[in-house]
Design an enzyme around this catalytic site. Sequence first.
Site, PDB file in Angstrom:
ATOM      1  N   PRO A 121      48.985  36.161  34.989  1.00  0.00           N
ATOM      2  CA  PRO A 121      47.776  36.373  34.210  1.00  0.00           C
ATOM      3  C   PRO A 121      45.953  36.035  35.605  1.00  0.00           C
ATOM      4  O   PRO A 121      45.986  37.295  34.845  1.00  0.00           O
ATOM      5  CB  PRO A 121      47.591  34.636  33.465  1.00  0.00           C
ATOM      6  CG  PRO A 121      49.129  34.574  32.986  1.00  0.00           C
ATOM      7  CD  PRO A 121      49.741  34.311  34.574  1.00  0.00           C
ATOM      8  N   TYR A 124      46.708  40.012  37.035  1.00  0.00           N
ATOM      9  CA  TYR A 124      46.029  40.472  36.051  1.00  0.00           C
ATOM     10  C   TYR A 124      45.117  40.557  35.450  1.00  0.00           C
ATOM     11  O   TYR A 124      44.314  41.915  35.441  1.00  0.00           O
ATOM     12  CB  TYR A 124      46.835  40.229  34.655  1.00  0.00           C
ATOM     13  CG  TYR A 124      46.771  41.420  33.754  1.00  0.00           C
ATOM     14  CD1 TYR A 124      47.458  42.791  33.778  1.00  0.00           C
ATOM     15  CD2 TYR A 124      46.664  41.234  32.557  1.00  0.00           C
ATOM     16  CE1 TYR A 124      47.736  43.808  32.457  1.00  0.00           C
ATOM     17  CE2 TYR A 124      46.361  42.257  31.147  1.00  0.00           C
ATOM     18  CZ  TYR A 124      47.301  43.232  31.866  1.00  0.00           C
ATOM     19  OH  TYR A 124      46.656  44.630  30.524  1.00  0.00           O
ATOM     20  N   TYR A 125      44.674  39.166  35.162  1.00  0.00           N
ATOM     21  CA  TYR A 125      42.910  39.419  35.445  1.00  0.00           C
ATOM     22  C   TYR A 125      41.594  40.123  36.518  1.00  0.00           C
ATOM     23  O   TYR A 125      41.111  41.112  36.237  1.00  0.00           O
ATOM     24  CB  TYR A 125      42.519  38.009  34.879  1.00  0.00           C
ATOM     25  CG  TYR A 125      40.417  37.618  35.177  1.00  0.00           C
ATOM     26  CD1 TYR A 125      40.037  38.306  33.903  1.00  0.00           C
ATOM     27  CD2 TYR A 125      40.206  37.617  36.276  1.00  0.00           C
ATOM     28  CE1 TYR A 125      38.667  38.466  34.012  1.00  0.00           C
ATOM     29  CE2 TYR A 125      38.953  36.800  36.053  1.00  0.00           C
ATOM     30  CZ  TYR A 125      38.133  37.702  35.133  1.00  0.00           C
ATOM     31  OH  TYR A 125      36.776  36.627  35.433  1.00  0.00           O
ATOM     32  N   LEU A 126      42.263  40.199  37.509  1.00  0.00           N
ATOM     33  CA  LEU A 126      42.155  40.639  38.656  1.00  0.00           C
ATOM     34  C   LEU A 126      41.887  42.389  38.822  1.00  0.00           C
ATOM     35  O   LEU A 126      40.613  43.441  39.339  1.00  0.00           O
ATOM     36  CB  LEU A 126      41.980  40.271  40.075  1.00  0.00           C
ATOM     37  CG  LEU A 126      41.951  38.801  39.910  1.00  0.00           C
ATOM     38  CD1 LEU A 126      42.407  37.921  41.626  1.00  0.00           C
ATOM     39  CD2 LEU A 126      40.504  38.740  40.539  1.00  0.00           C
TER      40      LEU A 126
END
Length: 210
Positions: A121, A124-126
Amino acid sequence: MKVLVAGANGHTGRLILQYLLERDHEAYGMVRDEQQAPRLKNIGAHVVTGDLEKDLSDLVKGMDAVIFAAGSGSKTGPEKTKDVDRDGAINLIDTAKKQGVDRFVMLSSIFADQPDVAEGPFGYYLQMKGEADEHLRNSGLTYTIVRPGGLTHEDPTGKVHIAEDVERGSISRGDVANVIVTSLEESNTYHKSFDLIEGEDEIPEALKKL
């Protein structure tokens, strides 16, 4: 300046509003839920209601600058990360451009330009943050992208380390908010992205040395 802050009800967003008001800017805090309004009005901010996933034209019109400090939060899934951290930011960037608002400051994240440093996660956030940052760089707006390290609730010191790339580190939310507001009118931050962690330089001097 009339400044719209997206994500105004978050911890860092509220601090941004406070710094704006202390420096005699006209602060407009954007919230999704009207029940969040009293908390922001109590610190002296104007409050507007809007959704980053919808039309924001009426909220952006007439502003001198926009600050994006919104986030999907750690408890949401990848779909909401995409909807808010990337697509919501892109929507606000595009709306600012259409409404003739040239100044845009983005609260991003350290390693947003290196999403492969993490998996799952957070990776993916980055990635989503990095894609929003890249859209801002290519928008033609006068942008500043602030990429802080790990955010803490420690008291701000007013002293930071700022560079295009830094090692891992942390920074108080208060110091991040201070940097964002100070960047608004510091021309040396225009069209620049930088990492931010705690350090030894006073904030105005750190920004001038970029």
